[in-house]
Design an enzyme around this catalytic site. Structure first.
Site, PDB file in Angstrom:
ATOM      1  N   LEU A 101      10.409  35.111  54.613  1.00 20.76           N
ATOM      2  CA  LEU A 101      11.270  36.247  54.289  1.00 20.76           C
ATOM      3  C   LEU A 101      12.684  35.778  53.946  1.00 20.76           C
ATOM      4  O   LEU A 101      13.284  36.230  52.982  1.00 20.76           O
ATOM      5  CB  LEU A 101      11.317  37.237  55.471  1.00 20.76           C
ATOM      6  CG  LEU A 101      12.208  38.457  55.245  1.00 20.76           C
ATOM      7  CD1 LEU A 101      11.713  39.282  54.057  1.00 20.76           C
ATOM      8  CD2 LEU A 101      12.284  39.325  56.496  1.00 20.76           C
ATOM      9  N   SER A 147      36.362  22.417  65.250  1.00 16.88           N
ATOM     10  CA  SER A 147      35.621  21.864  64.117  1.00 16.88           C
ATOM     11  C   SER A 147      36.451  21.939  62.846  1.00 16.88           C
ATOM     12  O   SER A 147      37.271  22.838  62.660  1.00 16.88           O
ATOM     13  CB  SER A 147      34.309  22.616  63.927  1.00 16.88           C
ATOM     14  OG  SER A 147      34.553  23.989  63.761  1.00 16.88           O
ATOM     15  N   GLU A 183      34.622  17.398  65.291  1.00 20.09           N
ATOM     16  CA  GLU A 183      33.226  17.776  65.573  1.00 20.09           C
ATOM     17  C   GLU A 183      32.256  17.464  64.424  1.00 20.09           C
ATOM     18  O   GLU A 183      31.247  18.151  64.247  1.00 20.09           O
ATOM     19  CB  GLU A 183      33.131  19.272  65.969  1.00 20.09           C
ATOM     20  CG  GLU A 183      33.940  19.600  67.215  1.00 20.09           C
ATOM     21  CD  GLU A 183      33.833  21.058  67.667  1.00 20.09           C
ATOM     22  OE1 GLU A 183      32.839  21.722  67.339  1.00 20.09           O
ATOM     23  OE2 GLU A 183      34.756  21.528  68.351  1.00 20.09           O
ATOM     24  N   HIS A 215      37.380  33.725  59.049  1.00 17.36           N
ATOM     25  CA  HIS A 215      36.158  34.282  58.463  1.00 17.36           C
ATOM     26  C   HIS A 215      36.290  34.482  56.963  1.00 17.36           C
ATOM     27  O   HIS A 215      35.338  34.867  56.304  1.00 17.36           O
ATOM     28  CB  HIS A 215      35.814  35.608  59.136  1.00 17.36           C
ATOM     29  CG  HIS A 215      35.631  35.453  60.623  1.00 17.36           C
ATOM     30  ND1 HIS A 215      36.647  35.679  61.505  1.00 17.36           N
ATOM     31  CD2 HIS A 215      34.578  35.040  61.353  1.00 17.36           C
ATOM     32  CE1 HIS A 215      36.220  35.434  62.733  1.00 17.36           C
ATOM     33  NE2 HIS A 215      34.975  35.041  62.669  1.00 17.36           N
TER      34      HIS A 215
HETATM   35  N1  GLN Z   1      34.856  24.286  69.124  1.00 23.94           N
HETATM   36  C1  GLN Z   1      33.982  25.118  68.337  1.00 23.94           C
HETATM   37  C2  GLN Z   1      34.344  24.979  66.876  1.00 23.94           C
HETATM   38  O1  GLN Z   1      35.497  24.773  66.586  1.00 23.94           O
HETATM   39  C3  GLN Z   1      34.111  26.552  68.742  1.00 23.94           C
HETATM   40  C4  GLN Z   1      33.172  27.423  67.982  1.00 23.94           C
HETATM   41  C5  GLN Z   1      33.106  28.848  68.488  1.00 23.94           C
HETATM   42  O2  GLN Z   1      33.969  29.306  69.154  1.00 23.94           O
HETATM   43  N2  GLN Z   1      32.083  29.561  68.162  1.00 23.94           N
HETATM   44  O3  GLN Z   1      33.510  25.119  66.016  1.00 23.94           O
END
Ligand code: GLN
Ligand code: ZN
Length: 765
Positions: free
Chosen positions: A17, A440, A491, A701
């Site tokens: 899907l 990250s 990260e 976002h």
């Molecule tokens: N340390 C994570 C990052 O920076 C935190 C991610 C999150 O809060 N969902 O991606």
């Protein structure tokens, strides 16, 4: 006794899907091809359930994107901003409108943002939030439910259509215009529901499942009254149709009497989450009502314990007789992966403890066979249960002993915050309004490929390490160049903030294909926590200490907190969630201790999932918050006063849990506030939150780059609310989904905004 399945996963055994939807959106396949794929998926599901001998096979549990969105279109609940688009389309049932509501629309001169999304009760599934506004006229826009019932009939399968009930549909939505009353909206929606139900009755449906999961939540008296009103009307309009009212994810509790008054043919209850409600319900069940008992868990991946289920089943049949009892899954199987048979790489012992959707359906049929005398099936199940309850790969005396030995001191920092704050200021020597990021950095194609190449043995560990080291070095230089105060390593080595840790901890396994739908075409593959959790070796020290070694600025160590690791995994059902969380907390504690030893002076433990772990019933909140906060504190309390502990949460609705957030005793918390223009910060001010806070000033976002002025203005708002000494400057969340150029510009602007603030505050002083 009949068997009843509330719903089945729809993504397909190989995420067909997802692939079809995404190909359709990209213009790579035609509408006909998409429809062909979805027809095949539905057919496979129906045939699987039929082959397993299930009596009540669901239909309309399929959805291209989301079942609540389906309900919106079926009832004409189309937000005003989509009206122009709807009117321009040849047919209101067009997928163009459907996907526009799901994903937003910016084409042919139309511009409308997607509907909001939120979590479906306490699951990790997200539904689209219905919007009720004054512009709507509710009508049966298209009858998906009838179409799918007929589709199944055409291949000889008589199904039980599934609908989200009118009251839950309303209560899960948002009323956009103040003058609108919920009661009036219900009266406008009911005729549409009735029309729908009449069409099903006419087409030959006997049973219809109407889901009202809000019956397991706290309801006001007015909300309670909606149920009787709605179901009396429905009963009057379709007296012949047999309605099975489905409740799940909890017990009916104070809504029991109300629910038993509803004029429906059967009630479904979740006996996995709330087995105790059976005793309350049995003596009260009206004699004309049947009872569907959910004994096979739709929320986990464990094999059913037949002895436990049989006790419940016998209790029900003794009281009601077999005729009146349905044997059922606790909820829809939507929240479990497809088929365990596809997992060829799982250790066979662990696999023998597990069941996915296909196996769970089988369990219903086996339970029925056991009831009619098949003792060997019971014996096989008992063997698996015994193996699991005694296995040494699950039960580790040392871990259990460590848990038992925990004292209050283990959850307490050496000194109180004011003393720690001073010690940290002396060591870290940060300016006012220190800048940092959440962890990250952009996950580029190359980085993803690098990790995949290591997994697939295309490159060696040494080659991989070399590349990661390069990425870290670049990002450190780049942060220094931007003059960020507390750096992160980026990260790059992490695919996911839970999986990365799970892969290194004892007690976790990973499936190859254990996908569950998260929203739309997005699926997640949660780790499985099967045994006592233990850390064998440091998990992050290598990269954090490398990153610290190449800079004189403080490097922030980056960990995921115990509650978040728990929430985003499939967890054990053989011990309380709190105990599993504490085991994870001890593993994180060891990592924190090792990071400190390696010279890391700032350590962030992310807990973005604390809020979503809140129980559905308010009365259960405190107990949950107590162990969640304790687990966090145990994770971070081994360090010296001068080591600074951060936590991060990707939201800032803290109004109802602010005292618990404060009880976490973190030196610094970073939260999301940019979109709400710092409004959500107010609670920290009224509460007089004593710790340091980084209210996000950059909405990560969106690819949009916020200007220096914008971010300065946000910080100016923040200092109206909080002492300047306590304020950090950072984005709302991690930057892994962003692209490099926009990230660089945004962070440059962010640092400039912090500088503006330093000057401004000095002038005031
Ligand atoms: N340390 C994570 C990052 O920076 C935190 C991610 C999150 O809060 N969902 O991606
Ligand atoms: Zn976040």
């Amino acid at each position: 006794m009949q068997t009843n399945v509330l719903g089945y996963p729809r993504i397909g055994s190989n995420r067909e899907l997802k692939k079809a939807n995404e190909a359709f959106w990209a213009g790579k396949i035609s509408l006909e091809k998409l429809q062909l794929t979805t027809r095949q998926l539905r057919r496979q599901n129906w045939e699987t359930l039929q082959a397993a001998g299930i009596d009540l096979i669901p239909s309309n549990d399929f959805s291209l994107y989301d079942q609540v969105l389906d309900m919106c279109l079926m009832t004409g609940t189309v937000p005003a901003r989509f009206k122009p688009l709807m009117e321009s389309l040849a047919s209101a049932s067009s997928l163009e409108l459907y996907f526009a509501m799901a994903r937003g629309y910016q084409k042919n001169g139309f511009d409308a943002t997607a509907m909001e999304m939120t979590k479906w009760f306490d699951t990790n599934y997200h539904y689209l939030v219905p919007e009720f506004d004054a512009s709507q006229t509710y009508r049966l826009l298209y009858n998906k439910c009838l179409d799918e019932f007929k589709e199944a009939l055409s291949i000889g399968i008589h199904t039980k259509p599934v609908l989200i009930g009118p009251v839950s549909f309303l209560l899960l939505g948002k009323i956009k215009d103040e003058q609108l009353q919920t009661a009036d909206l219900l009266d406008q929606l009911l005729p549409v529901y009735i029309q729908l139900l009449q069409s099903l009755q006419k087409a030959g449906a006997t049973w219809v499942q109407i889901d009202e999961p809000t019956l397991v939540s706290d309801l006001t008296p007015i909300q309670q009254s909606f149920f009787l009103h709605a179901y009396n009307k429905i009963k009057a309009a379709v007296p012949e149709l047999k309605i099975i009212l489905a409740t799940y994810f909890g017990g009916l509790q104070d809504n029991t009497a109300l629910t038993l008054e509803l004029p429906v043919a059967a009630l479904h209850v979740d006996l996995v989450r709330a087995p105790e409600q059976l005793d309350t319900i049995l003596p009260l069940l009206p004699s004309e009502m049947q009872l569907s008992i959910g004994v096979v868990n739709g929320r986990n991946i464990w094999k059913n314990n037949y002895d436990q289920s049989l006790t419940l089943i016998k209790k029900a049949t003794d009281a009601l007789g077999e005729e009146r009892v349905f044997l059922a899954t606790s909820c829809s199987l939507l929240h479990t992966p497809y088929d365990l048979d596809l997992e060829t790489a799982l250790p066979s012992q662990i696999k023998n403890w597990m069941a996915f959707a296909k196996q769970k359906v089988q369990e219903l049929s086996e339970l029925k066979q056991i009831l009619s005398g098949n003792t060997s099936l019971l014996a096989i199940n008992r063997d698996a249960m015994k193996d699991r309850s005694t296995s040494s790969i699950i039960h580790k005396p040392a871990v259990k002993a460590r848990l038992l030995a925990l004292t209050a001191a283990d959850a307490t920092r050496k000194s109180a915050f004011p003393i720690r704050q001073k010690a940290q200021e002396e060591v870290l020597k940060l300016p006012l309004f220190p800048t940092t990021t959440i962890g990250s950095f952009p996950q580029t194609e190359e980085i993803r490929k690098l990790r995949a190449d290591l997994k697939n043995d295309v490159i060696t560990q040494e080659q991989y390490d070399e590349e990661i080291r390069k990425s870290i070095t670049d990002s450190v230089r780049w942060q220094e160049d931007l003059r960020i105060d507390v750096l992160v390593h980026g990260e790059f080595e992490r695919n996911d903030m839970v999986e990365y840790f799970g892969e290194q901890l004892e007690g976790f396994v990973f499936t190859k294909n254990g996908w569950v739908q998260s929203y739309g075409s997005r699926c997640v593959k949660p780790p499985v926590i099967y045994g006592d959790v233990e850390r064998n070796a440091p998990m992050t020290v290598k990269w954090s200490s490398y990153a610290q070694s190449i800079t004189s600025k403080p490097m922030k160590g980056m960990l995921t907190g115990p509650v978040t690791i728990l929430q985003w995994s499939f967890v054990r059902d053989d011990q309380p969630r709190a105990d599993t969380t504490l085991q994870i907390a001890l593993a994180i504690r060891d990592e924190v201790t090792d990071l400190e030893k390696a010279g890391i002076k700032v350590i962030q433990v992310d807990e973005p999932a604390i809020r979503e772990g809140l129980p559905l019933r308010h009365a259960d909140w405190q107990q949950y918050l107590e162990w969640a906060v304790r687990a966090f504190r145990i994770s971070v309390s081994s360090v010296e006063d001068s080591t600074q502990i951060h936590t991060h949460m990707c939201y800032s609705e803290f109004n109802d849990i602010i005292s618990n957030i404060a009880a976490m005793d973190a030196d610094v918390i970073t939260i999301e506030t940019s979109r709400s223009q710092m409004e959500l910060l107010e609670i920290f001010s009224t509460f007089k939150y004593p710790y340091e806070i980084g209210p996000g000033v950059y909405d990560i976002h969106s690819p949009r780059v916020p200007s220096v002025i914008e971010m300065t203005e946000l910080l100016e708002k923040a200092i109206q609310l909080l002492p300047a000494r306590n304020i950090w400057v950072n984005p709302d969340c991690g930057l892994k989904t962003r692209k490099w150029p926009e990230t660089e510009q945004a962070l440059r602007n962010m640092v400039a905004a912090a500088k503006n603030m330093r000057v401004a505050v000095k002038e005031i002083v």
